[in-house]
Write an enzyme that holds these catalytic residues in place. Sequence first.
Site, short mmCIF file in Angstrom:
data_model
loop_
_atom_site.label_atom_id
_atom_site.label_comp_id
_atom_site.label_asym_id
_atom_site.label_seq_id
_atom_site.Cartn_x
_atom_site.Cartn_y
_atom_site.Cartn_z
N ASP A 106 -0.16 15.90 10.64
CA ASP A 106 0.78 16.08 9.54
C ASP A 106 0.64 14.92 8.57
O ASP A 106 0.66 13.76 8.98
CB ASP A 106 2.21 16.17 10.07
CG ASP A 106 3.12 16.94 9.12
OD1 ASP A 106 2.60 17.58 8.19
OD2 ASP A 106 4.34 16.90 9.32
N HIS A 111 9.19 13.48 -1.98
CA HIS A 111 9.82 13.35 -0.67
C HIS A 111 9.72 11.91 -0.17
O HIS A 111 10.70 11.35 0.34
CB HIS A 111 9.15 14.32 0.32
CG HIS A 111 9.59 14.15 1.74
ND1 HIS A 111 10.83 14.55 2.19
CD2 HIS A 111 8.95 13.63 2.83
CE1 HIS A 111 10.94 14.28 3.48
NE2 HIS A 111 9.81 13.73 3.91
N GLU A 168 11.53 20.97 7.32
CA GLU A 168 10.71 20.36 6.26
C GLU A 168 9.76 21.43 5.73
O GLU A 168 9.04 22.08 6.49
CB GLU A 168 9.92 19.15 6.78
CG GLU A 168 10.80 17.96 7.11
CD GLU A 168 10.05 16.64 7.27
OE1 GLU A 168 8.82 16.68 7.53
OE2 GLU A 168 10.68 15.58 7.14
N GLU A 220 6.58 22.70 4.12
CA GLU A 220 5.21 22.19 3.98
C GLU A 220 4.22 23.34 3.79
O GLU A 220 4.48 24.48 4.18
CB GLU A 220 4.78 21.42 5.25
CG GLU A 220 5.73 20.29 5.62
CD GLU A 220 5.14 19.31 6.63
OE1 GLU A 220 3.91 19.37 6.87
OE2 GLU A 220 5.90 18.51 7.17
N ASP A 245 8.18 21.92 9.55
CA ASP A 245 8.13 20.78 10.46
C ASP A 245 9.56 20.41 10.85
O ASP A 245 10.16 19.47 10.31
CB ASP A 245 7.43 19.62 9.72
CG ASP A 245 7.41 18.33 10.51
OD1 ASP A 245 7.48 18.39 11.75
OD2 ASP A 245 7.33 17.26 9.87
N ARG A 255 16.68 14.25 12.77
CA ARG A 255 16.76 12.96 12.06
C ARG A 255 17.39 11.85 12.89
O ARG A 255 17.04 10.68 12.74
CB ARG A 255 17.55 13.12 10.76
CG ARG A 255 17.01 14.17 9.81
CD ARG A 255 15.61 13.87 9.35
NE ARG A 255 15.11 14.93 8.49
CZ ARG A 255 13.84 15.02 8.09
NH1 ARG A 255 12.94 14.11 8.49
NH2 ARG A 255 13.45 16.00 7.32
N GLN A 293 14.88 10.68 15.35
CA GLN A 293 13.83 9.97 14.62
C GLN A 293 14.25 8.53 14.27
O GLN A 293 13.47 7.59 14.45
CB GLN A 293 13.52 10.75 13.33
CG GLN A 293 12.28 10.28 12.57
CD GLN A 293 11.93 11.22 11.40
OE1 GLN A 293 12.54 12.26 11.22
NE2 GLN A 293 10.93 10.83 10.63
N LYS A 315 10.11 15.31 16.37
CA LYS A 315 9.36 16.37 15.68
C LYS A 315 8.57 17.26 16.62
O LYS A 315 8.20 18.38 16.23
CB LYS A 315 8.41 15.74 14.67
CG LYS A 315 9.17 15.03 13.54
CD LYS A 315 8.29 14.79 12.35
CE LYS A 315 9.03 14.17 11.21
NZ LYS A 315 9.14 15.07 10.04
N THR A 364 7.19 23.40 15.75
CA THR A 364 6.69 23.54 14.38
C THR A 364 6.45 25.03 14.17
O THR A 364 5.84 25.67 15.03
CB THR A 364 5.36 22.78 14.21
OG1 THR A 364 5.56 21.41 14.56
CG2 THR A 364 4.83 22.88 12.79
N GLU A 404 17.17 15.20 2.24
CA GLU A 404 17.21 14.88 0.81
C GLU A 404 18.36 15.60 0.11
O GLU A 404 19.08 15.01 -0.70
CB GLU A 404 15.87 15.29 0.17
CG GLU A 404 14.69 14.49 0.67
CD GLU A 404 13.36 15.14 0.33
OE1 GLU A 404 12.84 15.92 1.16
OE2 GLU A 404 12.84 14.88 -0.76
#
Lengths: 434, 434
Positions: free
Chosen positions: A134, A141, A206, A208, A240, A244, A247, A260, A264, A381
């Site tokens: 990734d 971002h 996420e 992508e 993805d 958080r 993480q 993560k 996926t 975000e």
Amino acid sequence: MTSTTYRLSWVTSANNHRDFPLQNLPFGIFSPEGLPPRGGVAIGDFIFDLQTAVENSLFTGEALSAAQAASGKSLNAFFALPVSARLALRERLLELLDADYAQLKNLQAQGEALLRPASVCKMHLPAKVGDYTDFYTGIHHAVNVGKLFRPDNPLLPNYKYVPIGYHGRSSTIYPSGFAVRRPLGQTLKPGQEVPALTPSARLDYELELGIWVAGSNPQGEAISIANAAEHIAGFCLLNDWSARDLQAWEYQPLGPFLAKNFATTVSPWVVTAEALAPYRSAQPARPEGDPQPLPYLYDAADQANGAFDIELEVLLHTAAQKAQGLPPHRLGLSNTLNMYWTVAQLITHHTVNGCSLRSGDLLGTGTLSGPTADSLGSLLELSNGGKQAIRLDSGEERCFLADGDEIIMLARCKKEGHPSIGFGECRGVILAAS
Amino acid sequence: MTSTTYRLSWVTSANNHRDFPLQNLPFGIFSPEGLPPRGGVAIGDFIFDLQTAVENSLFTGEALSAAQAASGKSLNAFFALPVSARLALRERLLELLDADYAQLKNLQAQGEALLRPASVCKMHLPAKVGDYTDFYTGIHHAVNVGKLFRPDNPLLPNYKYVPIGYHGRSSTIYPSGFAVRRPLGQTLKPGQEVPALTPSARLDYELELGIWVAGSNPQGEAISIANAAEHIAGFCLLNDWSARDLQAWEYQPLGPFLAKNFATTVSPWVVTAEALAPYRSAQPARPEGDPQPLPYLYDAADQANGAFDIELEVLLHTAAQKAQGLPPHRLGLSNTLNMYWTVAQLITHHTVNGCSLRSGDLLGTGTLSGPTADSLGSLLELSNGGKQAIRLDSGEERCFLADGDEIIMLARCKKEGHPSIGFGECRGVILAAS
């Protein structure tokens, strides 16, 4: 006759189809009801069964080799073929599925053995993924996330030189429709010194673009930027999923891991670079003052035509919205032009140290947020790090995902004189933690 | 009769063998001269050919299923079997290779078809690696590396709670003997603001234990600490080649990528947990003041007997040493007791978020440095970040690896009343950058 300037298909649902007109012809692996997995091509509301087509001698020469390689239970062998073979198959499929195909009655005689109704087929991963990498090419971002930690200096000094990437987990890549269980993990609550094992309370998506790798390179031999395009088998949407809170506690010093690697999700159709050729674009100009790419990452043709203009959309459909008959809420509408690096640059950088890529490897672009509030690619975000909730028509609010929430990603390419083409769906619903 | 208290083998080179006495019986994949790869078992200077043994009806029942699964071109199917099947095969092999085996003449009649001289066989990777995860369990290494960046606070706050890990690259895992080409990569010279693409000037090894995963778990279902041991297929030595200059420039914010993914070398024999049973140990007590593991990582039996007492040695043999007839230089002598977490804790932590492990996955422990200067597991530590060169008997000095340098890793288990067993070699020589 219609007024379109482009070719139509005798599969009438393909004409004006949201995703799969004649010009797309993405490859995938599917199971017709009660039958084992095999390769096929999406056309309108149907899947053209390559196994049946091969059995009925619809191919010869290089197109036959390619159709055989693409008709098995994964596309790895197909991705390993030379570009010419992949192109020969596409050319023959364009001919077979064209409204003007001369021997149409022969094809129609095969009925559903050749043209499977997509609605009763199950889609699988298109290839066995060897390695999944990734990247972090979405500069908006990177700035948005960087601001949460370093308001004055959001981008790290390497960002504009190095296509930042890391290895993800290949065992937990799932096709659209796979239900994702909310992960447990260590989290450190604000003000605490000792972490606890809890279900993630800050579960996120996420948005992508995924890239399927074609061909391979031996250890020690880089793929030059001029040759990188040959190593693109095609594209998909990629979610993805990210926890958080896990993480934040685990990622220093070696990067994301359990935050993560639980899941996926990818859209199951491989949209080829050939199908996307009309939607290629110049790589967006770097802002004034940004460094030029180092020579190994710079190719004039790649700068002029190596980017893709693909609209990306992400929708949220909560259990309450569904119960109330409300449509999904659009969380963001972005575009692959938000990539700071081209796909060719990612491939070349990945191999400059001699690292081997293999057919069927998967690359993710990283979250492709745009520069505006309506083009963001993650809840991190959108909610400004969990501080501002999003309001939904159902009366609900979200900073992060709740159980029962479904995330739906879509892609769309549009250009005057061409039919719109899409990627199909990348969809996943959140199950309660176990 | 000898004075040993343990069983001997009729394969006489096995008795007092450095690595492979009767008590070891590690599994591997090898090619006899001119023949395709197949599974075998190391015994002294020979490899017991499981394909020949199966063809000669040396197994029945569960041992037969296991021997069949272990006789193909990879051990993935063998690793996927229940523990009982793997044990049944080991028991039968102990019987067949014992000095007192009753029908010895039948075996000897097979000659080299059954017992291949190891010296003329080529070793391969034992399994097709699905995913490769590298941990960071060597606390002395973590402290030493941390000190280079944060002298006052070398260990990050999560270290003693989270078994830190990240995903590595599975396409570039090679068996002992593979020559590693020095990687190119972006490096930022001190005082410069713009990086350049150069061959790595700070190429290093890392001394690790590798763990081969047995069995699998479905997405969303963790492997409990009580069940984790069942998921250990066996062990190898692992050299996590690292380009420190690439790493320093690229690793923020997502961790190591091109600095490590160009090559990882493993010893090709899978030393089973059963062979290592006599060398199991209590997990070393945590220093005063260290937190206890969170409940999901704590199991009394694992604390009491979940560690392994395996001596690890790393040697450097330069081209000049070889030319002068000098022996390799010992860079470090460490031990797996330097792991802050047990292997069971690594497996449980890896899956607590629902991440799927699969048979044939590979885990690395991270660099296992000891607490003393003669027990370090990398040149980064030995040279104090490249500031103090090591002197060799050849008159050479090293801060990092030069072209032509060969790194050799060895492992050894010793215990009163048991023969010493080893892992074989993990060897790799550095080729000049291309």
